[in-house]
Design an enzyme around this catalytic site. Structure first.
Site, PDB file in Angstrom:
ATOM      1  N   GLU A 291      15.451   7.803   1.559  1.00 43.17           N
ATOM      2  CA  GLU A 291      14.019   7.849   1.886  1.00 43.17           C
ATOM      3  C   GLU A 291      13.725   9.101   2.694  1.00 43.17           C
ATOM      4  O   GLU A 291      14.569   9.586   3.448  1.00 43.17           O
ATOM      5  CB  GLU A 291      13.658   6.565   2.662  1.00 43.17           C
ATOM      6  CG  GLU A 291      12.252   6.487   3.189  1.00 43.17           C
ATOM      7  CD  GLU A 291      11.164   6.494   2.120  1.00 43.17           C
ATOM      8  OE1 GLU A 291      11.161   7.405   1.259  1.00 43.17           O
ATOM      9  OE2 GLU A 291      10.283   5.622   2.170  1.00 43.17           O
ATOM     10  N   ASP A 292      12.517   9.606   2.548  1.00 39.25           N
ATOM     11  CA  ASP A 292      12.155  10.813   3.291  1.00 39.25           C
ATOM     12  C   ASP A 292      11.944  10.539   4.780  1.00 39.25           C
ATOM     13  O   ASP A 292      12.459  11.248   5.628  1.00 39.25           O
ATOM     14  CB  ASP A 292      10.900  11.476   2.675  1.00 39.25           C
ATOM     15  CG  ASP A 292       9.747  10.503   2.447  1.00 39.25           C
ATOM     16  OD1 ASP A 292       9.829   9.331   2.867  1.00 39.25           O
ATOM     17  OD2 ASP A 292       8.743  10.925   1.822  1.00 39.25           O
TER      18      ASP A 292
ATOM     19  N   ASP B 128       8.491   5.318   9.036  1.00 37.34           N
ATOM     20  CA  ASP B 128       7.347   5.373   9.945  1.00 37.34           C
ATOM     21  C   ASP B 128       7.121   3.957  10.483  1.00 37.34           C
ATOM     22  O   ASP B 128       7.809   3.512  11.399  1.00 37.34           O
ATOM     23  CB  ASP B 128       6.164   5.918   9.132  1.00 37.34           C
ATOM     24  CG  ASP B 128       4.927   6.168   9.950  1.00 37.34           C
ATOM     25  OD1 ASP B 128       5.050   6.526  11.128  1.00 37.34           O
ATOM     26  OD2 ASP B 128       3.811   6.023   9.410  1.00 37.34           O
TER      27      ASP B 128
ATOM     28  N   PHE C 245       2.175  13.880  12.231  1.00 39.75           N
ATOM     29  CA  PHE C 245       2.170  13.793  10.774  1.00 39.75           C
ATOM     30  C   PHE C 245       2.762  15.077  10.205  1.00 39.75           C
ATOM     31  O   PHE C 245       2.307  16.171  10.504  1.00 39.75           O
ATOM     32  CB  PHE C 245       0.754  13.573  10.244  1.00 39.75           C
ATOM     33  CG  PHE C 245       0.763  13.135   8.814  1.00 39.75           C
ATOM     34  CD1 PHE C 245       0.964  11.797   8.489  1.00 39.75           C
ATOM     35  CD2 PHE C 245       0.625  14.058   7.788  1.00 39.75           C
ATOM     36  CE1 PHE C 245       1.010  11.394   7.165  1.00 39.75           C
ATOM     37  CE2 PHE C 245       0.665  13.657   6.461  1.00 39.75           C
ATOM     38  CZ  PHE C 245       0.855  12.321   6.152  1.00 39.75           C
TER      39      PHE C 245
ATOM     40  N   ASP D  40       4.114  14.776   1.694  1.00 40.72           N
ATOM     41  CA  ASP D  40       2.791  15.262   1.292  1.00 40.72           C
ATOM     42  C   ASP D  40       1.685  14.795   2.214  1.00 40.72           C
ATOM     43  O   ASP D  40       1.849  13.851   2.995  1.00 40.72           O
ATOM     44  CB  ASP D  40       2.459  14.752  -0.120  1.00 40.72           C
ATOM     45  CG  ASP D  40       2.108  13.261  -0.114  1.00 40.72           C
ATOM     46  OD1 ASP D  40       2.898  12.466   0.435  1.00 40.72           O
ATOM     47  OD2 ASP D  40       1.032  12.893  -0.627  1.00 40.72           O
TER      48      ASP D  40
ATOM     49  N   ARG E 164       4.103  19.336  -0.730  1.00 37.30           N
ATOM     50  CA  ARG E 164       5.478  18.846  -0.928  1.00 37.30           C
ATOM     51  C   ARG E 164       6.476  19.982  -1.078  1.00 37.30           C
ATOM     52  O   ARG E 164       7.642  19.852  -0.744  1.00 37.30           O
ATOM     53  CB  ARG E 164       5.555  17.970  -2.195  1.00 37.30           C
ATOM     54  CG  ARG E 164       4.859  16.629  -2.082  1.00 37.30           C
ATOM     55  CD  ARG E 164       5.275  15.744  -3.246  1.00 37.30           C
ATOM     56  NE  ARG E 164       4.370  14.622  -3.450  1.00 37.30           N
ATOM     57  CZ  ARG E 164       4.444  13.463  -2.796  1.00 37.30           C
ATOM     58  NH1 ARG E 164       5.367  13.280  -1.879  1.00 37.30           N
ATOM     59  NH2 ARG E 164       3.591  12.494  -3.058  1.00 37.30           N
TER      60      ARG E 164
END
Ligand code: IMP
Ligand code: MG
Length: 177
Positions: free
Chosen positions: A97-98, A101, A150, A157, A163
């Site tokens: 996973e990137d 959060d 963020f 993105d 991206r």
């Protein structure tokens, strides 16, 4: 269009950390099939680099999920938009996973995958914002912890943009809600 980006983590820093993560994963897993499950779309760059940093045989599969609208806050509802192509019963799964959060996405995904009786499910996340957690998630391999800002780039993105930035950047500007 006057949003600006500030580099938080350079491509060089990211790659150095991914090499360490790959070595750790290589050392931790016993011989056998390791399935890397990339969560689309944000994790695709991370998957490509991490897979090449793991010096062993791996299988790659993809899962599509949407929990975000076009903005920066989670809708809270997770939707599966693409399922795995391969069965996972009895195999070791590493979810790639990137960013973690709120934890809503991964908490949900782990539950879905565990129903299919894999041998194990672990998570590798490039980025972690631990202060934002709403649901518990155990992330075995964390690339880098970042503050509650963020970020975009390296796969991440904002409304499908940014991206392809090579660095992870904080998005700033009048259009950023
Ligand atoms: P969670 O379900 O709140 O943990 O959200 C995880 C997903 O939200 C990630 O896979 C990203 O797609 C997205 N996300 C969370 N934080 C950011 C960010 O700072 N930039 C871009 N996308 C983010
Ligand atoms: Mg994502």
């Amino acid at each position: 269009m006057s949003d600006s980006v500030r580099i938080l983590l350079s491509a060089r820093q990211i790659h150095a950390r991914i090499l360490e993560m790959g070595a750790q994963i290589h050392a931790d897993y016993p011989a056998g099939s390791l399935h890397l499950v990339c969560i689309l779309k944000g994790a695709c760059f991370f998957l490509a680099d991490l897979a090449r940093a793991i010096d062993r045989e791996v299988v790659i599969d993809f899962m599509g999920i949407s929990s975000y609208g076009r903005g920066k806050t989670t809708s809270g509802a997770v939707k599966l938009t693409k399922d795995l192509d391969l069965p996972i019963e009895g195999v070791d799964i590493l979810l790639v996973e990137d960013i973690v959060d709120s934890g809503v996405t991964l908490n949900y995904l782990v539950k879905i995958l565990e129903q299919r009786k894999p041998r194990s499910v672990r998570i590798a996340a490039l980025l972690d914002k631990p202060d934002r957690r709403l649901r518990p998630v155990k992330v075995t391999y964390v690339g880098l912890e970042i503050p509650d800002e963020f970020v975009v780039g390296y796969g991440l993105d904002y409304g499908e943009r940014y991206r392809n930035l090579p660095d992870v950047c904080v998005l700033e500007g009048p259009h950023v809600a």
